[in-house]
Scaffold this motif. Sequence first.
Motif, mmCIF file in Angstrom:
data_model
loop_
_atom_site.group_PDB
_atom_site.id
_atom_site.type_symbol
_atom_site.label_atom_id
_atom_site.label_comp_id
_atom_site.label_asym_id
_atom_site.label_seq_id
_atom_site.Cartn_x
_atom_site.Cartn_y
_atom_site.Cartn_z
ATOM 1 N N VAL A 29 -10.483 57.878 -37.141
ATOM 2 C CA VAL A 29 -9.573 56.867 -36.607
ATOM 3 C C VAL A 29 -9.354 55.751 -37.616
ATOM 4 C CG1 VAL A 29 -9.291 55.091 -34.840
ATOM 5 C CG2 VAL A 29 -10.085 57.372 -34.199
ATOM 6 N N ARG A 30 -10.425 55.276 -38.214
ATOM 7 C CA ARG A 30 -10.333 54.087 -39.056
ATOM 8 C C ARG A 30 -9.753 54.377 -40.437
ATOM 9 N NH1 ARG A 30 -15.681 50.582 -38.264
ATOM 10 N NH2 ARG A 30 -14.283 48.972 -39.028
ATOM 11 N N ASP A 31 -9.933 55.603 -40.952
ATOM 12 C CA ASP A 31 -9.538 55.895 -42.334
ATOM 13 C C ASP A 31 -8.348 56.839 -42.461
ATOM 14 O OD1 ASP A 31 -11.746 54.358 -43.000
ATOM 15 O OD2 ASP A 31 -13.047 56.092 -43.358
ATOM 16 N N GLU A 32 -8.043 57.613 -41.417
ATOM 17 C CA GLU A 32 -7.013 58.646 -41.570
ATOM 18 C C GLU A 32 -5.878 58.570 -40.561
ATOM 19 O OE1 GLU A 32 -8.264 62.750 -42.217
ATOM 20 O OE2 GLU A 32 -10.333 62.041 -42.367
ATOM 21 N N ALA A 33 -6.187 58.311 -39.307
ATOM 22 C CA ALA A 33 -5.232 58.597 -38.235
ATOM 23 C C ALA A 33 -3.985 57.723 -38.258
ATOM 24 C CB ALA A 33 -5.923 58.471 -36.878
ATOM 25 N N GLY A 34 -4.130 56.448 -38.603
ATOM 26 C CA GLY A 34 -2.952 55.579 -38.636
ATOM 27 C C GLY A 34 -2.571 55.068 -37.261
ATOM 28 N N PHE A 35 -1.289 55.204 -36.910
ATOM 29 C CA PHE A 35 -0.807 54.671 -35.640
ATOM 30 C C PHE A 35 -1.503 55.320 -34.453
ATOM 31 C CE2 PHE A 35 2.963 53.595 -38.244
ATOM 32 C CZ PHE A 35 3.089 52.262 -37.888
ATOM 33 N N ALA A 36 -1.574 54.570 -33.363
ATOM 34 C CA ALA A 36 -2.124 55.073 -32.109
ATOM 35 C C ALA A 36 -1.007 55.204 -31.092
ATOM 36 C CB ALA A 36 -3.190 54.115 -31.582
ATOM 37 N N GLN A 37 -1.265 55.998 -30.048
ATOM 38 C CA GLN A 37 -0.431 56.011 -28.859
ATOM 39 C C GLN A 37 -1.219 55.286 -27.769
ATOM 40 O OE1 GLN A 37 -0.399 59.000 -30.910
ATOM 41 N NE2 GLN A 37 1.426 57.910 -31.606
ATOM 42 N N VAL A 38 -0.597 54.261 -27.195
ATOM 43 C CA VAL A 38 -1.247 53.419 -26.193
ATOM 44 C C VAL A 38 -0.537 53.637 -24.862
ATOM 45 C CG1 VAL A 38 -1.822 51.045 -25.539
ATOM 46 C CG2 VAL A 38 -1.895 51.738 -27.952
ATOM 47 N N PHE A 39 -1.336 53.951 -23.820
ATOM 48 C CA PHE A 39 -0.800 54.264 -22.503
ATOM 49 C C PHE A 39 -1.256 53.223 -21.491
ATOM 50 C CE2 PHE A 39 -0.990 58.121 -24.918
ATOM 51 C CZ PHE A 39 0.191 58.767 -24.635
ATOM 52 N N THR A 40 -0.288 52.573 -20.866
ATOM 53 C CA THR A 40 -0.547 51.621 -19.791
ATOM 54 C C THR A 40 0.100 52.160 -18.513
ATOM 55 O OG1 THR A 40 1.416 50.377 -20.471
ATOM 56 C CG2 THR A 40 -0.700 49.639 -21.345
ATOM 57 N N ILE A 41 -0.053 51.434 -17.414
ATOM 58 C CA ILE A 41 0.501 51.861 -16.125
ATOM 59 C C ILE A 41 1.590 50.878 -15.723
ATOM 60 C CG2 ILE A 41 -0.020 52.391 -13.713
ATOM 61 C CD1 ILE A 41 -1.452 54.195 -15.711
ATOM 62 N N ASN A 42 2.793 51.397 -15.427
ATOM 63 C CA ASN A 42 3.888 50.494 -15.063
ATOM 64 C C ASN A 42 3.841 50.151 -13.581
ATOM 65 O OD1 ASN A 42 5.120 52.595 -13.625
ATOM 66 N ND2 ASN A 42 6.727 52.939 -15.142
ATOM 67 N N LYS A 43 4.789 49.328 -13.125
ATOM 68 C CA LYS A 43 4.765 48.826 -11.752
ATOM 69 C C LYS A 43 4.977 49.927 -10.728
ATOM 70 C CE LYS A 43 9.572 47.239 -12.079
ATOM 71 N NZ LYS A 43 10.181 48.407 -11.414
ATOM 72 N N ASP A 44 5.534 51.069 -11.151
ATOM 73 C CA ASP A 44 5.730 52.201 -10.250
ATOM 74 C C ASP A 44 4.548 53.168 -10.265
ATOM 75 O OD1 ASP A 44 8.328 51.375 -9.440
ATOM 76 O OD2 ASP A 44 9.114 52.108 -11.363
ATOM 77 N N GLY A 45 3.505 52.831 -11.032
ATOM 78 C CA GLY A 45 2.313 53.671 -11.074
ATOM 79 C C GLY A 45 2.350 54.799 -12.076
#
Length: 199
Positions: A29-45
């Motif tokens: 993660v720290r040396d190779e992967a680069g960008f992340a995909q971040v998942f949150t929950i919207n108001k509709d669930g």
Amino acid sequence: MIRVENNERHRPDAAAQPTDVIGPALRFVRDEAGFAQVFTINKDGFPVGRTMVAVLNEDWSVDLVQRTVHRRLGQLRRNPRVEVMWAGTPHAGSVNDRPHVYDFGLAIPRVVFVRGLAEPMSDEQLVATYRRQTAIQRGGGLTKAPERTAEQVLAELAGITIRPVQVRAEGFDVGAASFTWSPGAASSGAASSGDGEAP
């Protein structure tokens, strides 16, 4: 306790030891992967994903520093549950020769998931986190992002720390095994085996 999921038909060669996975997953993660995909929950669930910079710390917490305009900040205020994922190329020895369902003819990608709870940073934490990561980037010759003063950081940016409750690593073994643990509870190296996805 590290849970090992085989995720493939029986393999006669031994799977990686759980203690052999944590360090490589962190370095990936720290040396190779680069960008992340971040998942949150919207108001509709519904889960909502987006690609962004997410900084993984040694304790598996994740720092998100972003502009204040993003809808995910409101989503995290309403529901602090979040998942961060980094994906990348398979390691050199990876094979996928014992699939249960389909044979895609592809090696297993390396993927690390951190599931946790989001907490807003204090002003002091935000400025310190921004300065620390900016120094790392600029020290590596990456200078295209604007340099902000402390006042500009507080006016333009928001900081979130994700406190991890679970980490899952895939693609760090010869085959399709995955490894799941709770940070702080995996240091013993103890392992359990299972046949399904971690909760």
